[in-house]
Design an enzyme around this catalytic site. Structure first.
Site, mmCIF file in Angstrom:
data_model
loop_
_atom_site.group_PDB
_atom_site.id
_atom_site.type_symbol
_atom_site.label_atom_id
_atom_site.label_comp_id
_atom_site.label_asym_id
_atom_site.label_seq_id
_atom_site.Cartn_x
_atom_site.Cartn_y
_atom_site.Cartn_z
ATOM 1 N N ASN A 9 0.930 -1.319 0.025
ATOM 2 C CA ASN A 9 -0.016 0.057 0.052
ATOM 3 C C ASN A 9 1.128 1.242 -0.075
ATOM 4 O OD1 ASN A 9 -1.757 2.086 0.448
ATOM 5 N ND2 ASN A 9 -2.374 1.336 2.607
ATOM 6 N N LYS A 11 0.048 4.293 -0.364
ATOM 7 C CA LYS A 11 -0.712 5.399 0.450
ATOM 8 C C LYS A 11 -0.305 6.701 -0.423
ATOM 9 C CE LYS A 11 -0.080 3.111 4.718
ATOM 10 N NZ LYS A 11 0.057 3.080 6.167
ATOM 11 N N HIS A 93 -9.486 1.000 5.325
ATOM 12 C CA HIS A 93 -8.397 1.059 5.859
ATOM 13 C C HIS A 93 -8.397 2.183 6.951
ATOM 14 C CE1 HIS A 93 -4.067 2.278 6.550
ATOM 15 N NE2 HIS A 93 -3.843 1.262 5.857
ATOM 16 N N GLU A 95 -6.775 4.452 8.093
ATOM 17 C CA GLU A 95 -6.408 5.909 7.814
ATOM 18 C C GLU A 95 -7.712 6.805 7.209
ATOM 19 O OE1 GLU A 95 -2.808 5.335 5.505
ATOM 20 O OE2 GLU A 95 -1.885 4.668 7.639
ATOM 21 N N GLU A 165 -5.222 -4.992 10.467
ATOM 22 C CA GLU A 165 -4.109 -4.089 10.787
ATOM 23 C C GLU A 165 -4.379 -3.518 12.129
ATOM 24 O OE1 GLU A 165 -2.338 -2.635 6.562
ATOM 25 O OE2 GLU A 165 -3.920 -1.587 7.113
ATOM 26 N N GLY A 171 2.630 2.097 10.846
ATOM 27 C CA GLY A 171 3.492 3.334 10.851
ATOM 28 C C GLY A 171 4.252 3.681 12.021
ATOM 29 N N SER A 211 3.527 -2.256 10.253
ATOM 30 C CA SER A 211 4.939 -2.319 10.623
ATOM 31 C C SER A 211 5.692 -3.671 10.113
ATOM 32 C CB SER A 211 5.336 -1.910 12.094
ATOM 33 O OG SER A 211 4.881 -0.488 12.218
HETATM 34 P P1 13P Z 1 3.048 0.318 7.849
HETATM 35 O O1 13P Z 1 3.490 -1.033 6.931
HETATM 36 O O2 13P Z 1 3.756 1.384 7.213
HETATM 37 O O3 13P Z 1 3.119 0.197 9.131
HETATM 38 O O4 13P Z 1 1.487 0.640 7.240
HETATM 39 C C1 13P Z 1 0.611 -0.521 7.089
HETATM 40 C C2 13P Z 1 -0.583 -0.304 6.564
HETATM 41 O O5 13P Z 1 -1.264 0.682 6.712
HETATM 42 C C3 13P Z 1 -0.753 -0.956 5.295
HETATM 43 O O6 13P Z 1 -2.025 -0.655 4.571
#
Ligand code: 13P
Length: 249
Positions: A9, A11, A93, A95, A165, A171, A211
């Site tokens: 992803n 982002k 997601h 976010e 997740e 992150g 992560s």
């Molecule tokens: P990270 O791998 O940067 O922690 O992000 C995970 C994520 O949100 C994948 O959709």
């Protein structure tokens, strides 16, 4: 036997030239024998990325509209994504839930649109740190499943991929331990078996996200209920992303 899926992803990162370079590097180095690769680039670059990867790597959208078509300025519909050659779409997601106020109800509408356009939904779920500290993570995730997915028929549900997740791991560099992740994946699979049947539960792919790096992937992938990863930061470097994928072999 569930084939492992390693999904990146991206982002809202990368300019167009970097995105194309990254896709080229993944294509050059990726040997897709034992696992599947998917990437979720910024939507505006999807056409260019599809030209690079063709059908070798699946290409997905990070989001899609809950509406079918019409006057919804700035939204991209599932049908438009499908017509552009996209194969998958994320829904829910964290976010998007937190920054764009997407509720379980909105995620449900998006899942329906993604399915009716013939795309594969990747349904994201997971709890915040306070919820885990209160040991309420199972109830939280169960409610997300109930309110956004469990209205589906078995035939539609069987097309869904789930990504667990935990928000506290996204992150942050704090990865869930294999035990924590496995417990949740097993819990999700049991809920699917209870709602549908054992065969559906057995064939549903449940990815872990939060992560994931090359050095923690192997321990996660060795858990019986973890079927791959949804990778954020570490998917922005081809070497690291493919090292994660190779840990799935
Ligand atoms: P990270 O791998 O940067 O922690 O992000 C995970 C994520 O949100 C994948 O959709």
């Amino acid at each position: 036997m569930r084939k492992k899926l390693i999904a990146g992803n991206w982002k809202s990162n990368l300019a167009k030239s970097n995105a194309i370079q990254l896709a080229e590097a993944i294509l050059e180095q990726g040997i897709l024998v034992d696992f599947e690769l998917a990437i979720f680039p910024p939507e505006i670059f999807i056409d260019s990325i599809l030209e690079v990867v063709k059908s070798t790597v699946k290409v997905g959208a990070q989001n899609c509209s809950q509406y079918t078509e019409g006057a919804f300025t700035g939204e991209t519909t599932a049908l438009q994504l499908a017509s552009a050659g996209v194969q998958m779409a994320l829904a829910g997601h964290s976010e998007r839930r937190h920054l764009f106020a997407e509720t379980n109800e909105v995620v449900k509408l998006k899942i329906d649109k993604v399915l009716s356009a013939g795309l594969t939904p990747v349904f994201c779920c997971g709890e915040a740190l306070e919820t885990r500290k209160a040991n309420e993570q199972n109830n939280w995730v169960e409610q997300q499943l109930e309110e956004s997915l469990f209205h589906l028929t078995q035939a539609d549900f069987s097309k869904v991929i789930i990504a667990y997740e935990p928000i506290w791991a996204i992150g942050t560099g704090v990865v869930a331990t294999p035990k924590e992740a496995e417990e949740m994946h097993e819990f999700i699979r049991k809920k699917i078996a209870a709602k549908y049947d054992a065969a559906t539960a057995e064939s549903t792919r449940i990815l872990y996200g939060g992560s994931v790096k090359a050095d923690n992937a192997k321990a996660l992938f060795s858990c019986p209920n973890i079927d791959g990863a949804l990778v954020g930061g570490a998917s922005l470097k081809a070497n690291e992303f493919l090292a994660i994928a190779n840990a799935a072999k």
